[in-house]
Design a protein around this motif. Structure first.
Motif, PDB file in Angstrom:
ATOM      1  N   PHE A  96       0.816  -1.211   0.000  1.00  0.00           N
ATOM      2  CA  PHE A  96       0.000   0.000   0.000  1.00  0.00           C
ATOM      3  C   PHE A  96       0.852   1.264   0.000  1.00  0.00           C
ATOM      4  CE2 PHE A  96      -3.333  -2.887   1.267  1.00  0.00           C
ATOM      5  CZ  PHE A  96      -4.460  -2.349   0.653  1.00  0.00           C
ATOM      6  N   SER A  97       0.467   2.205  -0.868  1.00  0.00           N
ATOM      7  CA  SER A  97       1.013   3.550  -0.879  1.00  0.00           C
ATOM      8  C   SER A  97      -0.124   4.505  -0.479  1.00  0.00           C
ATOM      9  CB  SER A  97       1.585   3.891  -2.257  1.00  0.00           C
ATOM     10  OG  SER A  97       2.197   5.168  -2.247  1.00  0.00           O
ATOM     11  N   LEU A  98      -0.167   5.677  -1.074  1.00  0.00           N
ATOM     12  CA  LEU A  98      -1.164   6.674  -0.686  1.00  0.00           C
ATOM     13  C   LEU A  98      -2.542   6.367  -1.261  1.00  0.00           C
ATOM     14  CD1 LEU A  98       0.874   9.958  -1.291  1.00  0.00           C
ATOM     15  CD2 LEU A  98       0.663   8.645   0.831  1.00  0.00           C
ATOM     16  N   PRO A  99      -3.616   6.621  -0.513  1.00  0.00           N
ATOM     17  CA  PRO A  99      -4.960   6.614  -1.090  1.00  0.00           C
ATOM     18  C   PRO A  99      -5.230   7.993  -1.697  1.00  0.00           C
ATOM     19  CG  PRO A  99      -5.113   6.943   1.276  1.00  0.00           C
ATOM     20  CD  PRO A  99      -3.644   6.816   0.951  1.00  0.00           C
ATOM     21  N   VAL A 100      -5.730   8.028  -2.922  1.00  0.00           N
ATOM     22  CA  VAL A 100      -5.843   9.316  -3.619  1.00  0.00           C
ATOM     23  C   VAL A 100      -7.220   9.506  -4.257  1.00  0.00           C
ATOM     24  CG1 VAL A 100      -3.370   9.336  -4.118  1.00  0.00           C
ATOM     25  CG2 VAL A 100      -4.967   8.447  -5.833  1.00  0.00           C
ATOM     26  N   ASN A 101      -7.517  10.763  -4.540  1.00  0.00           N
ATOM     27  CA  ASN A 101      -8.622  11.186  -5.409  1.00  0.00           C
ATOM     28  C   ASN A 101      -8.037  12.089  -6.486  1.00  0.00           C
ATOM     29  OD1 ASN A 101     -10.630   9.962  -3.863  1.00  0.00           O
ATOM     30  ND2 ASN A 101     -11.166  11.829  -2.775  1.00  0.00           N
ATOM     31  N   HIS A 102      -8.592  12.036  -7.679  1.00  0.00           N
ATOM     32  CA  HIS A 102      -8.238  13.038  -8.681  1.00  0.00           C
ATOM     33  C   HIS A 102      -8.824  14.371  -8.241  1.00  0.00           C
ATOM     34  CE1 HIS A 102      -8.227  15.202 -12.549  1.00  0.00           C
ATOM     35  NE2 HIS A 102      -7.157  14.462 -12.804  1.00  0.00           N
ATOM     36  N   ARG A 103      -8.144  15.451  -8.545  1.00  0.00           N
ATOM     37  CA  ARG A 103      -8.580  16.766  -8.071  1.00  0.00           C
ATOM     38  C   ARG A 103      -9.863  17.258  -8.739  1.00  0.00           C
ATOM     39  NH1 ARG A 103      -5.434  19.250  -4.434  1.00  0.00           N
ATOM     40  NH2 ARG A 103      -3.340  18.377  -4.097  1.00  0.00           N
ATOM     41  N   LEU A 159     -12.928   7.987 -12.677  1.00  0.00           N
ATOM     42  CA  LEU A 159     -12.115   9.098 -13.172  1.00  0.00           C
ATOM     43  C   LEU A 159     -10.717   9.058 -12.558  1.00  0.00           C
ATOM     44  CD1 LEU A 159     -11.617  11.778 -14.634  1.00  0.00           C
ATOM     45  CD2 LEU A 159     -12.673  12.943 -12.672  1.00  0.00           C
ATOM     46  N   THR A 160     -10.649   8.893 -11.248  1.00  0.00           N
ATOM     47  CA  THR A 160      -9.348   8.821 -10.586  1.00  0.00           C
ATOM     48  C   THR A 160      -8.504   7.688 -11.151  1.00  0.00           C
ATOM     49  OG1 THR A 160     -10.182   9.778  -8.512  1.00  0.00           O
ATOM     50  CG2 THR A 160      -8.194   8.422  -8.366  1.00  0.00           C
ATOM     51  N   ILE A 161      -9.133   6.530 -11.350  1.00  0.00           N
ATOM     52  CA  ILE A 161      -8.399   5.363 -11.848  1.00  0.00           C
ATOM     53  C   ILE A 161      -7.908   5.577 -13.268  1.00  0.00           C
ATOM     54  CG2 ILE A 161      -8.647   2.937 -12.482  1.00  0.00           C
ATOM     55  CD1 ILE A 161     -10.600   2.727 -10.042  1.00  0.00           C
ATOM     56  N   ARG A 162      -8.760   6.099 -14.140  1.00  0.00           N
ATOM     57  CA  ARG A 162      -8.333   6.346 -15.527  1.00  0.00           C
ATOM     58  C   ARG A 162      -7.201   7.366 -15.575  1.00  0.00           C
ATOM     59  NH1 ARG A 162     -13.828   6.685 -16.341  1.00  0.00           N
ATOM     60  NH2 ARG A 162     -13.670   8.936 -16.740  1.00  0.00           N
ATOM     61  N   GLU A 163      -7.276   8.382 -14.720  1.00  0.00           N
ATOM     62  CA  GLU A 163      -6.231   9.399 -14.714  1.00  0.00           C
ATOM     63  C   GLU A 163      -4.914   8.840 -14.158  1.00  0.00           C
ATOM     64  OE1 GLU A 163      -6.186  12.324 -16.116  1.00  0.00           O
ATOM     65  OE2 GLU A 163      -8.226  12.081 -16.854  1.00  0.00           O
ATOM     66  N   LEU A 164      -5.008   7.908 -13.221  1.00  0.00           N
ATOM     67  CA  LEU A 164      -3.789   7.238 -12.766  1.00  0.00           C
ATOM     68  C   LEU A 164      -3.152   6.450 -13.907  1.00  0.00           C
ATOM     69  CD1 LEU A 164      -4.905   5.970  -9.243  1.00  0.00           C
ATOM     70  CD2 LEU A 164      -2.999   7.537  -9.690  1.00  0.00           C
ATOM     71  N   ARG A 202      -4.986  14.276  -4.986  1.00  0.00           N
ATOM     72  CA  ARG A 202      -4.874  14.674  -3.585  1.00  0.00           C
ATOM     73  C   ARG A 202      -5.024  13.444  -2.704  1.00  0.00           C
ATOM     74  NH1 ARG A 202     -10.032  16.581  -5.189  1.00  0.00           N
ATOM     75  NH2 ARG A 202     -11.768  15.611  -4.057  1.00  0.00           N
ATOM     76  N   SER A 203      -4.423  13.530  -1.533  1.00  0.00           N
ATOM     77  CA  SER A 203      -4.486  12.431  -0.579  1.00  0.00           C
ATOM     78  C   SER A 203      -4.737  13.002   0.815  1.00  0.00           C
ATOM     79  CB  SER A 203      -3.164  11.656  -0.588  1.00  0.00           C
ATOM     80  OG  SER A 203      -3.217  10.519   0.234  1.00  0.00           O
ATOM     81  N   PRO A 204      -5.583  12.354   1.634  1.00  0.00           N
ATOM     82  CA  PRO A 204      -6.184  11.034   1.422  1.00  0.00           C
ATOM     83  C   PRO A 204      -7.312  11.073   0.406  1.00  0.00           C
ATOM     84  CG  PRO A 204      -6.995  11.980   3.464  1.00  0.00           C
ATOM     85  CD  PRO A 204      -5.925  12.909   2.961  1.00  0.00           C
ATOM     86  N   GLY A 205      -7.620   9.893  -0.115  1.00  0.00           N
ATOM     87  CA  GLY A 205      -8.683   9.775  -1.100  1.00  0.00           C
ATOM     88  C   GLY A 205      -9.309   8.404  -1.028  1.00  0.00           C
ATOM     89  N   HIS A 206     -10.043   8.039  -2.068  1.00  0.00           N
ATOM     90  CA  HIS A 206     -10.841   6.815  -2.052  1.00  0.00           C
ATOM     91  C   HIS A 206     -10.334   5.718  -2.978  1.00  0.00           C
ATOM     92  CE1 HIS A 206     -13.573   9.820  -0.298  1.00  0.00           C
ATOM     93  NE2 HIS A 206     -14.088   8.800   0.349  1.00  0.00           N
ATOM     94  N   VAL A 207      -9.209   5.956  -3.641  1.00  0.00           N
ATOM     95  CA  VAL A 207      -8.599   4.919  -4.471  1.00  0.00           C
ATOM     96  C   VAL A 207      -7.241   4.585  -3.871  1.00  0.00           C
ATOM     97  CG1 VAL A 207      -7.665   4.325  -6.732  1.00  0.00           C
ATOM     98  CG2 VAL A 207      -9.806   5.609  -6.569  1.00  0.00           C
ATOM     99  N   ASN A 208      -7.097   3.375  -3.391  1.00  0.00           N
ATOM    100  CA  ASN A 208      -5.845   2.952  -2.773  1.00  0.00           C
ATOM    101  C   ASN A 208      -4.817   2.605  -3.839  1.00  0.00           C
ATOM    102  OD1 ASN A 208      -6.466   2.568   0.316  1.00  0.00           O
ATOM    103  ND2 ASN A 208      -8.242   1.766  -0.796  1.00  0.00           N
ATOM    104  N   VAL A 209      -3.652   3.209  -3.736  1.00  0.00           N
ATOM    105  CA  VAL A 209      -2.571   2.949  -4.686  1.00  0.00           C
ATOM    106  C   VAL A 209      -1.621   1.913  -4.094  1.00  0.00           C
ATOM    107  CG1 VAL A 209      -0.606   3.944  -5.913  1.00  0.00           C
ATOM    108  CG2 VAL A 209      -2.746   5.230  -5.725  1.00  0.00           C
ATOM    109  N   LEU A 210      -1.221   0.955  -4.928  1.00  0.00           N
ATOM    110  CA  LEU A 210      -0.264  -0.070  -4.550  1.00  0.00           C
ATOM    111  C   LEU A 210       1.004   0.101  -5.382  1.00  0.00           C
ATOM    112  CD1 LEU A 210      -2.676  -3.151  -4.685  1.00  0.00           C
ATOM    113  CD2 LEU A 210      -2.201  -1.697  -2.702  1.00  0.00           C
ATOM    114  N   ARG A 211       2.152  -0.186  -4.771  1.00  0.00           N
ATOM    115  CA  ARG A 211       3.430  -0.125  -5.475  1.00  0.00           C
ATOM    116  C   ARG A 211       3.866  -1.520  -5.907  1.00  0.00           C
ATOM    117  NH1 ARG A 211       7.790   4.036  -4.053  1.00  0.00           N
ATOM    118  NH2 ARG A 211       9.003   2.270  -4.830  1.00  0.00           N
ATOM    119  N   GLY A 212       4.120  -1.688  -7.202  1.00  0.00           N
ATOM    120  CA  GLY A 212       4.618  -2.962  -7.688  1.00  0.00           C
ATOM    121  C   GLY A 212       6.081  -3.159  -7.328  1.00  0.00           C
ATOM    122  N   ALA A 213       6.501  -4.409  -7.167  1.00  0.00           N
ATOM    123  CA  ALA A 213       7.892  -4.726  -6.870  1.00  0.00           C
ATOM    124  C   ALA A 213       8.769  -4.371  -8.071  1.00  0.00           C
ATOM    125  CB  ALA A 213       8.037  -6.205  -6.520  1.00  0.00           C
TER     126      ALA A 213
END
Length: 224
Positions: free
Chosen positions: A103-110, A123-128, A145-156
């Motif tokens: 888990f990284s930051l949870p975000v919303n598109h502005r 919208l947030t997901i497509r913009e990511l 912006r963070s915090p938000g409602h889409v949880n971002v994960l970091r790949g190895a």
């Protein structure tokens, strides 16, 4: 089934999953019985629509997350969430299947409102996904912006050579399908038991909806 027939079947399952991703369609991926033992419904992030978010909510039921490739996350300077929080709960995670959380930051598109609606999350997901295509051209903090409602994960860094979670399995599929290094993962849950949906039931769901079902092992063998 003979060994050669089984190998052909597994190769076909992986090919079907890659083709589906190339079209922007979802895939059901079971990681492994000795890992989480869960099946995730996984989409290319660029293909996410409000109806797809609704499908994840209703048919899968788990946490809707976006996995980004390691290099993308590094360009955006996205931290691991546990490294940013100063609280005793962020100490030892005692994970039975991995060394640390992705888990990284949870975000919303502005441009979103509350961020939780199907329209806002799609919208947030497509913009990511768009940002992941050209990360050096994206001002992440100005776009999200963070915090938000889409949880971002970091790949190895080396994907399946380093880790074999749904984050890496999905990103490996995206790479094989020549999609943006951004995928949506959501655990499939059983409405009756509240537990993870059994692989056989997930396979039945996939067949009923014309979706590929693939084992993590099959993806590792052919995409690692």
């Amino acid at each position: 089934m003979s060994q050669s027939s089984n190998a052909s079947h597994e190769q076909s399952a992986v090919a079907s999953a890659i083709d589906a991703f190339r079209r922007g369609d979802p895939v059901c991926v079971h990681d492994a019985d000795d890992r989480e033992g869960e099946t995730d419904l996984i989409y290319p992030a660029a293909a996410m629509t409000p109806s797809a978010v609704a499908r994840l909510r209703n048919d899968a039921g788990g946490l809707i997350c976006v996995a980004l490739g390691h290099d993308v996350a590094e360009t955006f300077e996205l931290p691991f969430l546990q490294d940013t929080l100063d609280h005793p709960a962020t100490g030892d995670h005692d994970l039975t299947y991995d060394e640390r959380s992705s888990f990284s930051l949870p975000v919303n598109h502005r441009d979103t409102d509350t961020g939780i609606t199907d329209e806002d999350r799609s919208l947030t997901i497509r913009e990511l996904a768009a940002a992941a295509t050209a990360p050096e051209e994206t001002d992440f903090a100005a776009t999200f912006r963070s915090p938000g409602h889409v949880n971002v994960l970091r790949g190895a860094p080396n994907l399946l050579a380093d880790r074999r979670g749904h984050t890496e399995l999905g990103l490996a599929l995206a790479r094989a399908a020549e999609r943006s290094p951004a995928v949506v993962v959501c655990e499939m849950l059983d409405d009756d038991t509240g537990e993870a949906l059994a692989p056989a039931d997930a396979a039945t769901y996939a067949e009923a909806h014309g979706l590929p079902f693939v084992e993590g092992r099959q993806l590792v063998e052919r995409l690692a």
